[in-house]
Design a protein around this motif. Sequence first.
Motif, PDB file in Angstrom:
ATOM      1  N   GLY A 119      95.601 -10.672   6.819  1.00 19.55           N
ATOM      2  CA  GLY A 119      94.545 -10.870   5.901  1.00 19.55           C
ATOM      3  C   GLY A 119      93.796 -12.203   6.454  1.00 19.55           C
ATOM      4  O   GLY A 119      92.789 -12.223   6.029  1.00 19.55           O
ATOM      5  N   HIS A 120      94.555 -13.263   7.028  1.00 20.19           N
ATOM      6  CA  HIS A 120      93.953 -14.406   7.339  1.00 20.19           C
ATOM      7  C   HIS A 120      94.505 -14.516   9.084  1.00 20.19           C
ATOM      8  O   HIS A 120      95.203 -15.672   9.036  1.00 20.19           O
ATOM      9  CB  HIS A 120      94.534 -15.549   6.667  1.00 20.19           C
ATOM     10  CG  HIS A 120      94.057 -15.288   5.172  1.00 20.19           C
ATOM     11  ND1 HIS A 120      92.797 -15.383   4.740  1.00 20.19           N
ATOM     12  CD2 HIS A 120      94.868 -14.986   4.360  1.00 20.19           C
ATOM     13  CE1 HIS A 120      92.734 -15.199   3.526  1.00 20.19           C
ATOM     14  NE2 HIS A 120      93.980 -14.853   3.047  1.00 20.19           N
ATOM     15  N   PRO A 121      93.821 -13.640  10.030  1.00 23.62           N
ATOM     16  CA  PRO A 121      94.168 -13.729  11.452  1.00 23.62           C
ATOM     17  C   PRO A 121      94.226 -15.389  11.975  1.00 23.62           C
ATOM     18  O   PRO A 121      93.014 -15.920  11.529  1.00 23.62           O
ATOM     19  CB  PRO A 121      93.696 -12.655  12.051  1.00 23.62           C
ATOM     20  CG  PRO A 121      92.531 -12.401  11.133  1.00 23.62           C
ATOM     21  CD  PRO A 121      92.875 -12.775   9.956  1.00 23.62           C
ATOM     22  N   LEU A 122      94.751 -15.589  12.958  1.00 24.28           N
ATOM     23  CA  LEU A 122      94.471 -16.899  13.551  1.00 24.28           C
ATOM     24  C   LEU A 122      93.326 -16.748  14.329  1.00 24.28           C
ATOM     25  O   LEU A 122      92.618 -17.927  14.607  1.00 24.28           O
ATOM     26  CB  LEU A 122      95.789 -17.248  14.657  1.00 24.28           C
ATOM     27  CG  LEU A 122      97.080 -17.362  14.073  1.00 24.28           C
ATOM     28  CD1 LEU A 122      98.012 -17.421  14.916  1.00 24.28           C
ATOM     29  CD2 LEU A 122      97.005 -18.704  13.129  1.00 24.28           C
ATOM     30  N   VAL A 123      92.810 -15.732  14.760  1.00 31.32           N
ATOM     31  CA  VAL A 123      91.528 -15.526  15.683  1.00 31.32           C
ATOM     32  C   VAL A 123      90.652 -14.395  15.050  1.00 31.32           C
ATOM     33  O   VAL A 123      91.300 -13.241  14.786  1.00 31.32           O
ATOM     34  CB  VAL A 123      92.005 -15.287  17.156  1.00 31.32           C
ATOM     35  CG1 VAL A 123      90.877 -15.035  17.952  1.00 31.32           C
ATOM     36  CG2 VAL A 123      92.548 -16.455  17.699  1.00 31.32           C
ATOM     37  N   THR A 124      89.404 -14.761  14.788  1.00 39.04           N
ATOM     38  CA  THR A 124      88.545 -13.501  14.235  1.00 39.04           C
ATOM     39  C   THR A 124      87.632 -13.217  15.376  1.00 39.04           C
ATOM     40  O   THR A 124      86.963 -12.184  15.514  1.00 39.04           O
ATOM     41  CB  THR A 124      87.795 -13.889  13.158  1.00 39.04           C
ATOM     42  OG1 THR A 124      87.301 -15.235  13.227  1.00 39.04           O
ATOM     43  CG2 THR A 124      88.884 -14.078  11.963  1.00 39.04           C
ATOM     44  N   ASP A 125      87.131 -14.136  16.529  1.00 40.77           N
ATOM     45  CA  ASP A 125      86.373 -14.041  17.274  1.00 40.77           C
ATOM     46  C   ASP A 125      87.054 -13.777  18.751  1.00 40.77           C
ATOM     47  O   ASP A 125      87.639 -14.368  18.991  1.00 40.77           O
ATOM     48  CB  ASP A 125      85.479 -15.351  17.362  1.00 40.77           C
ATOM     49  CG  ASP A 125      84.307 -15.177  18.434  1.00 40.77           C
ATOM     50  OD1 ASP A 125      83.851 -14.229  19.012  1.00 40.77           O
ATOM     51  OD2 ASP A 125      83.797 -16.213  18.385  1.00 40.77           O
ATOM     52  N   PRO A 126      86.325 -12.672  19.428  1.00 41.56           N
ATOM     53  CA  PRO A 126      87.037 -12.380  20.635  1.00 41.56           C
ATOM     54  C   PRO A 126      86.968 -13.522  21.778  1.00 41.56           C
ATOM     55  O   PRO A 126      87.459 -13.637  22.693  1.00 41.56           O
ATOM     56  CB  PRO A 126      86.374 -11.241  21.561  1.00 41.56           C
ATOM     57  CG  PRO A 126      85.616 -10.661  20.057  1.00 41.56           C
ATOM     58  CD  PRO A 126      85.418 -11.655  18.880  1.00 41.56           C
ATOM     59  N   LYS A 127      86.028 -14.345  21.675  1.00 47.69           N
ATOM     60  CA  LYS A 127      85.773 -15.543  22.339  1.00 47.69           C
ATOM     61  C   LYS A 127      86.306 -17.067  21.776  1.00 47.69           C
ATOM     62  O   LYS A 127      85.999 -17.997  22.269  1.00 47.69           O
ATOM     63  CB  LYS A 127      84.169 -15.727  22.604  1.00 47.69           C
ATOM     64  CG  LYS A 127      83.498 -14.580  23.134  1.00 47.69           C
ATOM     65  CD  LYS A 127      82.701 -14.744  24.211  1.00 47.69           C
ATOM     66  CE  LYS A 127      81.946 -13.688  24.564  1.00 47.69           C
ATOM     67  NZ  LYS A 127      82.307 -12.863  25.797  1.00 47.69           N
ATOM     68  N   ALA A 128      87.063 -16.791  20.977  1.00 46.89           N
ATOM     69  CA  ALA A 128      87.681 -18.093  20.339  1.00 46.89           C
ATOM     70  C   ALA A 128      88.624 -18.823  21.507  1.00 46.89           C
ATOM     71  O   ALA A 128      89.338 -18.233  22.224  1.00 46.89           O
ATOM     72  CB  ALA A 128      88.613 -17.475  19.044  1.00 46.89           C
ATOM     73  N   PRO A 129      88.616 -19.976  21.274  1.00 45.26           N
ATOM     74  CA  PRO A 129      89.166 -20.926  22.309  1.00 45.26           C
ATOM     75  C   PRO A 129      90.704 -20.684  22.550  1.00 45.26           C
ATOM     76  O   PRO A 129      91.236 -20.499  23.483  1.00 45.26           O
ATOM     77  CB  PRO A 129      89.064 -22.442  21.875  1.00 45.26           C
ATOM     78  CG  PRO A 129      87.723 -22.125  21.083  1.00 45.26           C
ATOM     79  CD  PRO A 129      87.690 -20.867  20.341  1.00 45.26           C
ATOM     80  N   LEU A 130      91.511 -20.355  21.099  1.00 44.63           N
ATOM     81  CA  LEU A 130      92.774 -20.103  21.362  1.00 44.63           C
ATOM     82  C   LEU A 130      93.134 -18.710  21.873  1.00 44.63           C
ATOM     83  O   LEU A 130      94.033 -18.828  22.839  1.00 44.63           O
ATOM     84  CB  LEU A 130      93.280 -19.955  19.822  1.00 44.63           C
ATOM     85  CG  LEU A 130      94.931 -19.621  19.564  1.00 44.63           C
ATOM     86  CD1 LEU A 130      95.593 -20.579  20.267  1.00 44.63           C
ATOM     87  CD2 LEU A 130      95.178 -19.375  18.050  1.00 44.63           C
ATOM     88  N   LEU A 131      92.429 -17.838  21.574  1.00 38.01           N
ATOM     89  CA  LEU A 131      92.526 -16.432  22.387  1.00 38.01           C
ATOM     90  C   LEU A 131      92.368 -16.603  23.711  1.00 38.01           C
ATOM     91  O   LEU A 131      93.123 -15.933  24.731  1.00 38.01           O
ATOM     92  CB  LEU A 131      91.715 -15.493  21.762  1.00 38.01           C
ATOM     93  CG  LEU A 131      91.595 -13.874  22.218  1.00 38.01           C
ATOM     94  CD1 LEU A 131      93.182 -13.411  22.249  1.00 38.01           C
ATOM     95  CD2 LEU A 131      90.787 -13.013  21.579  1.00 38.01           C
TER      96      LEU A 131
END
Length: 171
Positions: A119-131
């Motif tokens: 419900g509240h993932p760490l990453v929502t954007d495929p270009k997120a720095p964490l990912l």
Amino acid sequence: MFGISPLGWVHTLGSLPAIPLAVYMFARHGRIVPRSTAGTLYFISMLIGAVTAFVVARQPVSYGIGAATLLLLLAGYGVGRVSILGRAGRYLETVFLSLTAFLLMVPTVTETLRRVPDGHPLVTDPKAPLLLGSQVTLLAILVIGLTAQLIHLRRLDRLALETGPGKTNIR
């Protein structure tokens, strides 16, 4: 839960055992050893994951990863049986099977970061720095790990030549 379909759970739970099996073989043998019990279980688990990826895939890249994994898995388990390759077969086997572990970990890390916590993932954007950082880290581990594996295999080959018939191996 986590937006995973029943078939998605088969895919996830079927391929999940490959992770600790790969870690075990890397730690114990320095590579994935296909002709071992752990290697056989790794093959089965990876085969389940690669085949079911085609059914649960939502993005075109997933089909490519599934196909590459399947080809590398079959090549990795088959190349060691081609006697004409000699010692080169073991090197190819190591490269192919290490690549399967990498291709398992990239979607595993990506999907985990995009689904957890529920419900509240760490990453929502495929270009997120964490990912992106996680994926670059996996690539670095692959390059460093493969280099170390190939150096280790080369040392074993040299040692085998030095300790041929009639010589002793003192370490």
